[in-house]
Design a protein around this motif. Sequence first.
Motif, mmCIF file in Angstrom:
data_model
loop_
_atom_site.group_PDB
_atom_site.id
_atom_site.type_symbol
_atom_site.label_atom_id
_atom_site.label_comp_id
_atom_site.label_asym_id
_atom_site.label_seq_id
_atom_site.Cartn_x
_atom_site.Cartn_y
_atom_site.Cartn_z
ATOM 1 N N ARG A 1 4.308 -63.164 -64.244
ATOM 2 C CA ARG A 1 2.877 -63.019 -63.994
ATOM 3 C C ARG A 1 2.635 -62.911 -62.677
ATOM 4 O O ARG A 1 1.473 -62.594 -62.291
ATOM 5 C CB ARG A 1 2.400 -64.475 -64.497
ATOM 6 C CG ARG A 1 2.102 -64.076 -66.041
ATOM 7 C CD ARG A 1 1.539 -65.377 -66.864
ATOM 8 N NE ARG A 1 1.724 -66.593 -66.697
ATOM 9 C CZ ARG A 1 2.650 -67.161 -67.617
ATOM 10 N NH1 ARG A 1 2.558 -66.322 -68.943
ATOM 11 N NH2 ARG A 1 2.969 -68.431 -67.581
ATOM 12 N N ARG A 2 3.465 -63.242 -61.737
ATOM 13 C CA ARG A 2 3.344 -63.177 -60.302
ATOM 14 C C ARG A 2 3.412 -61.785 -59.775
ATOM 15 O O ARG A 2 2.885 -61.621 -58.646
ATOM 16 C CB ARG A 2 4.434 -63.897 -59.666
ATOM 17 C CG ARG A 2 4.377 -65.376 -59.697
ATOM 18 C CD ARG A 2 5.633 -65.957 -59.157
ATOM 19 N NE ARG A 2 5.882 -67.453 -59.524
ATOM 20 C CZ ARG A 2 7.070 -68.201 -59.402
ATOM 21 N NH1 ARG A 2 8.063 -67.912 -58.780
ATOM 22 N NH2 ARG A 2 7.233 -69.323 -59.960
ATOM 23 N N PHE A 3 3.953 -60.739 -60.596
ATOM 24 C CA PHE A 3 3.924 -59.450 -60.008
ATOM 25 C C PHE A 3 2.617 -58.958 -60.054
ATOM 26 O O PHE A 3 1.725 -58.914 -60.864
ATOM 27 C CB PHE A 3 4.646 -58.737 -61.033
ATOM 28 C CG PHE A 3 6.262 -58.718 -60.830
ATOM 29 C CD1 PHE A 3 6.989 -58.168 -59.787
ATOM 30 C CD2 PHE A 3 6.959 -59.875 -61.758
ATOM 31 C CE1 PHE A 3 8.302 -58.476 -59.500
ATOM 32 C CE2 PHE A 3 8.441 -59.945 -61.406
ATOM 33 C CZ PHE A 3 9.118 -59.330 -60.416
ATOM 34 N N VAL A 4 2.022 -58.361 -59.034
ATOM 35 C CA VAL A 4 0.904 -57.666 -58.819
ATOM 36 C C VAL A 4 0.502 -56.398 -59.455
ATOM 37 O O VAL A 4 -0.203 -56.182 -60.379
ATOM 38 C CB VAL A 4 0.388 -57.446 -57.311
ATOM 39 C CG1 VAL A 4 -0.678 -56.615 -57.139
ATOM 40 C CG2 VAL A 4 0.726 -58.815 -56.317
ATOM 41 N N PHE A 5 1.746 -55.528 -59.679
ATOM 42 C CA PHE A 5 1.464 -54.050 -60.410
ATOM 43 C C PHE A 5 2.291 -54.232 -61.740
ATOM 44 O O PHE A 5 3.381 -54.914 -61.970
ATOM 45 C CB PHE A 5 2.250 -53.069 -59.492
ATOM 46 C CG PHE A 5 1.592 -52.996 -58.187
ATOM 47 C CD1 PHE A 5 0.460 -52.213 -58.150
ATOM 48 C CD2 PHE A 5 2.325 -53.405 -57.191
ATOM 49 C CE1 PHE A 5 -0.304 -52.164 -56.784
ATOM 50 C CE2 PHE A 5 1.853 -53.310 -55.787
ATOM 51 C CZ PHE A 5 0.419 -52.518 -55.630
ATOM 52 N N LYS A 6 1.444 -53.587 -62.887
ATOM 53 C CA LYS A 6 1.887 -53.909 -64.182
ATOM 54 C C LYS A 6 3.346 -53.237 -64.298
ATOM 55 O O LYS A 6 4.307 -53.880 -65.002
ATOM 56 C CB LYS A 6 0.888 -53.134 -65.028
ATOM 57 C CG LYS A 6 1.208 -52.938 -66.547
ATOM 58 C CD LYS A 6 0.166 -52.479 -67.346
ATOM 59 C CE LYS A 6 0.492 -52.468 -68.824
ATOM 60 N NZ LYS A 6 -0.512 -51.793 -69.568
ATOM 61 N N ASN B 1 6.310 -55.162 -66.037
ATOM 62 C CA ASN B 1 6.968 -54.947 -67.280
ATOM 63 C C ASN B 1 8.488 -54.287 -67.203
ATOM 64 O O ASN B 1 9.365 -54.805 -67.987
ATOM 65 C CB ASN B 1 6.400 -53.574 -67.676
ATOM 66 C CG ASN B 1 4.998 -53.581 -68.360
ATOM 67 O OD1 ASN B 1 4.576 -54.834 -68.769
ATOM 68 N ND2 ASN B 1 4.213 -52.765 -68.360
ATOM 69 N N ARG B 2 8.861 -54.044 -65.729
ATOM 70 C CA ARG B 2 10.376 -53.931 -65.949
ATOM 71 C C ARG B 2 11.151 -55.242 -65.500
ATOM 72 O O ARG B 2 12.178 -55.290 -65.993
ATOM 73 C CB ARG B 2 10.538 -53.163 -64.367
ATOM 74 C CG ARG B 2 10.374 -51.624 -64.457
ATOM 75 C CD ARG B 2 10.340 -50.771 -63.204
ATOM 76 N NE ARG B 2 10.270 -49.400 -63.463
ATOM 77 C CZ ARG B 2 10.051 -48.683 -62.312
ATOM 78 N NH1 ARG B 2 10.080 -48.914 -61.192
ATOM 79 N NH2 ARG B 2 10.148 -47.406 -62.934
ATOM 80 N N PHE B 3 10.569 -55.995 -64.914
ATOM 81 C CA PHE B 3 11.058 -57.373 -64.824
ATOM 82 C C PHE B 3 11.326 -58.286 -66.351
ATOM 83 O O PHE B 3 12.201 -58.662 -66.735
ATOM 84 C CB PHE B 3 10.157 -58.502 -64.087
ATOM 85 C CG PHE B 3 10.633 -59.833 -64.006
ATOM 86 C CD1 PHE B 3 11.501 -60.536 -63.118
ATOM 87 C CD2 PHE B 3 10.112 -60.910 -64.977
ATOM 88 C CE1 PHE B 3 11.907 -61.796 -63.018
ATOM 89 C CE2 PHE B 3 10.563 -62.191 -65.188
ATOM 90 C CZ PHE B 3 11.492 -62.640 -64.236
#
Length: 238
Positions: free
Chosen positions: A40-45, A49-51
């Motif tokens: 949830r910390r990632f800014v870009f979708k 999704n890759r994480f």
Amino acid sequence: MTIQQLPPSAHCRLWLVDLDATPAPQAVASLSESEWERARRFVFKRDRNRFIAAHAALRETLASQCGIPASMLEFQLGPFGKPVLVEGGLHFNLSHSQSLALIAVCDQAEVGVDLELLRPMPDAEALAETYFSACERRALAALPPEARERAFLCCWTRKEACLKATGMGLSVDTRSFEVGVLPEAREVHIGTGDDLVRLALSSFHDVQGAQCAVARLLAREAATAAPQRPLVEQEICV
């Protein structure tokens, strides 16, 4: 996500993961709350999704190797932040670069792996000055210009794989040990204070446009037990 098993290297089992392929719902559901919190910390979708795909693939792969359901696997961090299985037994490592991830698993020893997509590296010379030994920089400069970017990424992934196998990360000076700029298999020695770490290192490339390296821990020895024969420049530069 798509998981493809690769030929083994350095006595480690390897899997390549396509992170842009949609993972199965049950694979996504296996992630822990802490993994979801990190996602949830990632800014870009796309990055989020890759994480999710990378960690779902890691759980699925480890579950297939140790016989524990993916959702039941528990991880903890080592002293320098390297994840390990609470259950013990298997040693593993994960690396990813854009849409690809590489997973390594070894039964008997610590393992480190690194993957980098081949791409233009305009800052390669500056990075080499900071992270490569003088010998490695000379070897890189001696190559034809068209071969230097691949050789730079070869050396970079080899350094990363070795550091990850030791479990000590960047607490070790990357200029203090030699891995070479060519993808041959070799043994690497890293001094870590009072200890000498010996690693088996190998590289491979042209795996969906990526340069990869894997390192496996051979032994940790007292520094006084290190081989005393000096290495000649030809041995440590290539």
